[in-house]
Write an enzyme that holds these catalytic residues in place. Sequence first.
Site, PDB file in Angstrom:
ATOM      1  N   SER A  18      39.897 136.726 134.874  1.00 34.11           N
ATOM      2  CA  SER A  18      40.549 135.917 135.914  1.00 34.11           C
ATOM      3  C   SER A  18      42.045 135.223 135.354  1.00 34.11           C
ATOM      4  O   SER A  18      42.815 136.236 134.738  1.00 34.11           O
ATOM      5  CB  SER A  18      39.561 134.617 135.843  1.00 34.11           C
ATOM      6  OG  SER A  18      39.444 134.113 134.845  1.00 34.11           O
ATOM      7  N   ASP A 191      49.394 124.499 129.869  1.00 32.23           N
ATOM      8  CA  ASP A 191      48.867 123.317 130.954  1.00 32.23           C
ATOM      9  C   ASP A 191      47.652 122.689 130.688  1.00 32.23           C
ATOM     10  O   ASP A 191      47.017 122.075 131.323  1.00 32.23           O
ATOM     11  CB  ASP A 191      48.930 123.898 132.434  1.00 32.23           C
ATOM     12  CG  ASP A 191      47.938 125.102 132.449  1.00 32.23           C
ATOM     13  OD1 ASP A 191      47.243 125.571 131.637  1.00 32.23           O
ATOM     14  OD2 ASP A 191      47.688 125.663 133.587  1.00 32.23           O
ATOM     15  N   HIS A 194      45.582 127.371 130.663  1.00 32.40           N
ATOM     16  CA  HIS A 194      46.340 128.706 130.167  1.00 32.40           C
ATOM     17  C   HIS A 194      47.001 128.751 129.026  1.00 32.40           C
ATOM     18  O   HIS A 194      47.482 127.779 128.576  1.00 32.40           O
ATOM     19  CB  HIS A 194      47.060 128.888 131.391  1.00 32.40           C
ATOM     20  CG  HIS A 194      46.405 129.020 132.870  1.00 32.40           C
ATOM     21  ND1 HIS A 194      46.489 127.862 133.839  1.00 32.40           N
ATOM     22  CD2 HIS A 194      45.382 129.934 133.552  1.00 32.40           C
ATOM     23  CE1 HIS A 194      45.632 128.257 134.765  1.00 32.40           C
ATOM     24  NE2 HIS A 194      45.048 129.326 134.450  1.00 32.40           N
TER      25      HIS A 194
END
EC number: 3.1.1.-
Length: 260
Positions: A18, A191, A194
């Site tokens: 992902s 963040d 990530h």
Amino acid sequence: MLGFAPAPGRPLFVLFGSSIVQFSFSNGGWGAALADIYARKADILLRGYIGWNSRRALQVIDKIFPKDSPVQPSLVIVYFGGNDSVAAHSSGLGPHVPLEEYIDNMRKIADHLKSLSEKTRVIFLSCPPLNEETLRKSTSTVLSEIVRTNETCRLYSEACVSLCKEMDLKVVDLWNAMQKRDDWATACFTDGLHLSEEGSKIVVEEILRILKEAEWDPCLHWKAMPTEFGEDSPYDLVSSSGQSTVNPSDWTFHRTIQWD
């Protein structure tokens, strides 16, 4: 059918997952670091899909990794689980996948990848922790409320690690590896979710450790692999003696980190 076409004779490594995979070539990411480390040794192919869960990956794995491809990867590094662990939305939409289904999906993904060839090796990455406060502040207002917690990340990470032990797969336990740093919550993420460059360093170190320790034939650690067209040449740089050349094929002076 996607298939693969690496340079002749050069092994192929595929990064599949992902957003932690898709973003791995940005901002000092771990994918970019591996591509540099394996320059002239292996081709690093990115197959990252932001927002995906294990259910969606399983639906298309035959297209991404076709069994009849003339070239099969030597290594596949897989990350799914973070999106699966998001709390279920009241609408029934969204990325949540129940834990037991996640385990079953990852088992099927592993079985498919292992069936590609006798030489295809697989490494799973488990869910890393989150900085929940930073993540809440950075989540876009165009999205409905997304509930991600460290508690569910831990459960999905532990499930991934347990599955890998059961299936004799190599796994990077990112949940524990990240938290070895006292400042992991502020240093390892851009963040809250990530990976920053510091977070990516941990991923690279753990992957290289596995590749160095694994008793695989052939060995896929970068120091054990031949350099493409690495032979001496009269066209190399001339040495200080002026009588010979110096082969620069394996120089690593440009790296700020000298990886093991």
